[in-house]
Design a protein around this motif. Structure first.
Motif, short mmCIF file in Angstrom:
data_model
loop_
_atom_site.label_atom_id
_atom_site.label_comp_id
_atom_site.label_asym_id
_atom_site.label_seq_id
_atom_site.Cartn_x
_atom_site.Cartn_y
_atom_site.Cartn_z
N UNK A 225 -15.51 59.37 1.44
CA UNK A 225 -14.72 59.59 0.23
C UNK A 225 -13.75 58.44 -0.03
N UNK A 226 -13.15 57.89 1.05
CA UNK A 226 -12.28 56.73 0.91
C UNK A 226 -13.10 55.53 0.44
N UNK A 227 -14.30 55.39 1.03
CA UNK A 227 -15.21 54.30 0.62
C UNK A 227 -15.52 54.40 -0.86
N UNK A 228 -15.75 55.63 -1.33
CA UNK A 228 -16.11 55.83 -2.75
C UNK A 228 -14.95 55.45 -3.67
N UNK A 229 -13.72 55.79 -3.26
CA UNK A 229 -12.55 55.43 -4.08
C UNK A 229 -12.44 53.91 -4.23
#
Length: 709
Positions: A225-229
């Protein structure tokens, strides 16, 4: 503006130009080198009356690029004048050809060195994983530039020395975008995401590689999810970034998110599609993986290999074979990965014709001399029932590795050839190859399938005393199977109770099979109840309990077991057999639920065979259909066992003299075993049946297992 139709026409124009000028330039020589035309480059060089140092450097570099270091050195020795660039080119050439010692000799002989000389030599050591030598030389460097520091930093990171790399990074006077990105990647590989993000956030400028490295770091460490942000705020994404994000989702099983992101991609390059096929396939989304494959406008060899591998890994062997055929019909040349996958499929399906065809591809590609490939081929031929061909391949190699020895031992075990397996084991020990866990599972299985109880006990005892290998549950399962097959059920139970580790379902399953074979219903009931505890979703123990109760007329208990199965939603795996006829695999299931397209003709063939078998003394054994039904229904059920239908089809379709090869997903039942022995005798045909445990070679009314299976 002149447009040349091909590189060849350009070469002709270039030659005309060269003939009209005093001398070809070094760039013209370099051009031919890039085309791989080193002879043409040399001809131009030799025709030049006044050769410049730059021309000499170009032709020497060309020979290194074409893997001819001796000729490069010969020309270097003839150079009338050399500059530092010439010496650096020689070092770089030897490094690229993996000749690090020669590179160091040149470095030590250099009259003058510059920072490029030192950096080239450090890079050579780093590429050869000689990090200590690289560090020693790096410390001696009179001056270092940002490239020198970055090369050394990369070497430490590649070696996994992240703390040392971080210390070196902090000492660097100047850090460019490449240096910072390398450090981010190293920290991410070590799970140190906060430190990596700190460097990322402090970067004065970032490129696509920097963003992708940080995004990949989060994805690989489960922070999708951090990667996606970060992915969403990235100024400009490339296919590597998209791939990193997709792989992050598929690695953690979030296939829906991966699918949605994939659909949102503006362009879908082949490499991204290939990644998506493998990612979806590994998560069991085989249909979606195939959808990606079908929608691709352009495919490469990796696309086909990926889809075939997905089918192979997920037990969809028939689809794998069908896709391989399509690949060939479209003129796509199969390469190593796809060929290895297809070999594994051929081994699983026991499809000898396809296996031979794939072997021929490997020979044409000159890949058959590889030890690993030969081990896979040996396994394939063994699983397809061609022991002789497997032995020929095995004997070709004088230097065999452990995998090849194990392939041969395991293959002999599957065919119940205990003497041959033990001989290979002895030869392996004599050759100096150390046996491993897999070796002993193969040897003990061979002893079990051939009734060699004494030899099996000796091998098991030697594991600790002679080979210093501690037996694991797999070895105990083999020993329980060995004792159980020999009727020594009490000793097998004693071994389980004395195991230093808790017996798993495989060990208890071995004893369950022995109880069934020797009709010890009291012990079987105990074992089956234990297995129900260990594997509540496995239908086998429930079926065994049901059959035990049915054999004793305890229909109330049978009903309780069946209710429990329904309550827990446990279903019995249906019996399934298949046979290869004219390069097509034909599947048969027990009963008439999913009949073969020629089912009526097959049943007629079996009826005809039944008459011949009855005359030969065959009487269907209803003990193998332990249900609350009358004898007529039992005979009807036995008649439709999948292996009998496959054998009947083989007799219909395969000419005389051709062995009938049948594969079954479960253990062959006693009634079918008796019937197929008689079929082989009355039809004078050789029938090779591979069930879930081993091979049965039927000929002249006898079976290779000697009724010991």
């Amino acid at each position: 503006m002149i447009k040349f139709r091909s590189a060849q026409s350009f070469c002709i124009q270039c030659q005309r130009h060269c003939s009209s000028t005093a001398a070809p330039t070094s760039s013209q020589i370099a051009y031919y080198v890039r085309l791989g035309q080193i002879e043409t480059a040399r001809k131009l060089f030799d025709q030049t009356p006044d050769k410049t140092t730059s021309s000499w450097n170009s032709i020497i570099s060309g020979y290194f690029q074409n893997n001819q270091p001796n000729e490069a050195q010969h020309l270097f020795d003839e150079m009338p004048q050399r500059n530092t660039v010439s010496w650096n080119g020689l070092i770089s050439g030897y490094v690229k050809n993996g000749m690090i010692k020669k590179a160091r000799q040149v470095f030590d002989l250099m009259p003058e060195r510059n920072v490029i000389s030192w950096t080239s030599m450090v890079r050579g050591y780093v590429e050869e994983r000689m990090i200590s030598e690289a560090e020693a030389l790096f410390r001696r460097m009179p001056e270092k530039n940002v490239i020198s520091w970055t090369v050394m930093l990369g070497g430490l990171i590649h070696e996994g020395r992240i703390d040392d790399a971080r210390r070196l990074y902090d000492l660097m006077p100047v850090k460019d975008v490449v240096t910072r990105t390398s450090m981010i990647g190293g920290l991410c590989s070590n799970g140190r995401l906060e430190e990596a993000r700190e460097i990322f956030d402090s970067m004065p400028q970032r490129n696509a590689v920097s963003w992708t490295t940080m995004i990949s770091g989060y994805a690989q460490n489960g922070k999708v999810d951090v990667a996606r942000k970060l992915f969403e705020v990235m100024p400009e994404r490339n296919e590597v970034t998209w791939t990193a994000m997709l792989m992050g989702y598929t690695r953690c099983g979030r296939t829906e998110d991966a699918w949605d992101l994939f659909k949102a991609m503006p362009d879908k390059p082949v490499t991204v599609c290939n990644t998506m096929i493998m990612g979806l396939g590994e998560n069991g989304e085989v249909s979606k993986a195939r959808k990606v494959f079908d929608l691709m406008g352009e495919r490469d060899d990796s696309t086909w290999s990926s889809m075939i591998k997905v089918y192979e890994r997920k037990g969809r062997e028939l689809e794998a074979v069908s896709l391989f055929r399509s690949m060939q019909s479209e003129g796509v040349k199969p390469h190593f990965p796809s060929l290895i996958s297809v070999l594994s499929v051929c081994a699983s399906l026991s499809t000898l014709d396809h296996g031979r065809q794939t072997h021929a591809h490997l020979i044409r590609s000159k890949l058959d001399d590889d030890v690993y490939v030969s081990s896979v081929l040996i396994t394939m031929y063994m699983k397809c029932g061609d022991v002789v061909k497997a032995k020929i391949l095995f004997d070709r190699f004088s230097c065999k590795d452990i995998v090849m020895w194990n392939s041969m031992i395991t293959g002999y075990a599957q065919h119940g050839l205990g003497d041959e397996a033990l001989q290979v084991f002895r030869d392996m020990s004599s050759s100096g190859i150390q046996a491993d866990d897999v070796t002993f599972i193969g040897v003990l299985s061979a002893c079990s399938y051939s009734g060699k109880v004494k030899e099996g006990k000796e091998v098991f005892d030697s594991m600790k005393s002679k080979y210093k290998i501690e037996p694991i549950t797999g070895h105990y399962a083999c020993m329980v199977d060995l004792l159980g097959r020999a009727g020594q059920l009490d000793e097998a139970m004693k071994l389980i109770n004395e195991m230093p580790v808790e017996a798993d379902a495989i060990v208890w399953g071995s004893l369950m099979g022995a109880c069934r074979n020797h009709t010890n219903s009291d012990m079987a009931e105990i074992v089956a109840k234990k297995l129900v505890e260990l594997e509540p979703k496995n239908a086998g123990p429930y079926v065994l309990l049901s059959n035990i109760y049915a054999s004793k007329g305890r229909w109330g208990d049978v009903d309780k077991v069946r209710k429990k199965m329904r309550h827990k939603k446990v279903s019995k795996s249906p019996g399934c057999s298949w046979i290869e006829v004219e390069k097509e695999v034909h599947m048969f299931t027990g009963g008439e639920r999913t009949p073969h397209r020629e089912h009526k003709e097959i049943v007629k063939k079996w009826e005809k065979l039944s008459g011949m078998l009855r005359e030969a003394g065959y009487n269907p054994d209803g003990a193998f259909v332990l249900h609350d039904v009358d004898e007529e229904e039992k005979v009807q059920s036995l008649r439709l066992h999948s292996e009998k239908l496959a054998v009947a089809y083989g007799l219909m379709k395969l000419g005389e003299g051709v062995a009938i090869r049948v594969m079954k997903n479960l253990r062959v039942c006693g009634d079918c075993h008796t019937a197929i022995k008689l079929i082989a005798n009355v039809t004078r045909r050789e029938i090779i049946l591979r069930d879930a445990n081993r091979f049965h070679h039927f000929k002249d009314g006898l079976c290779s297992c000697r009724d010991y299976w």
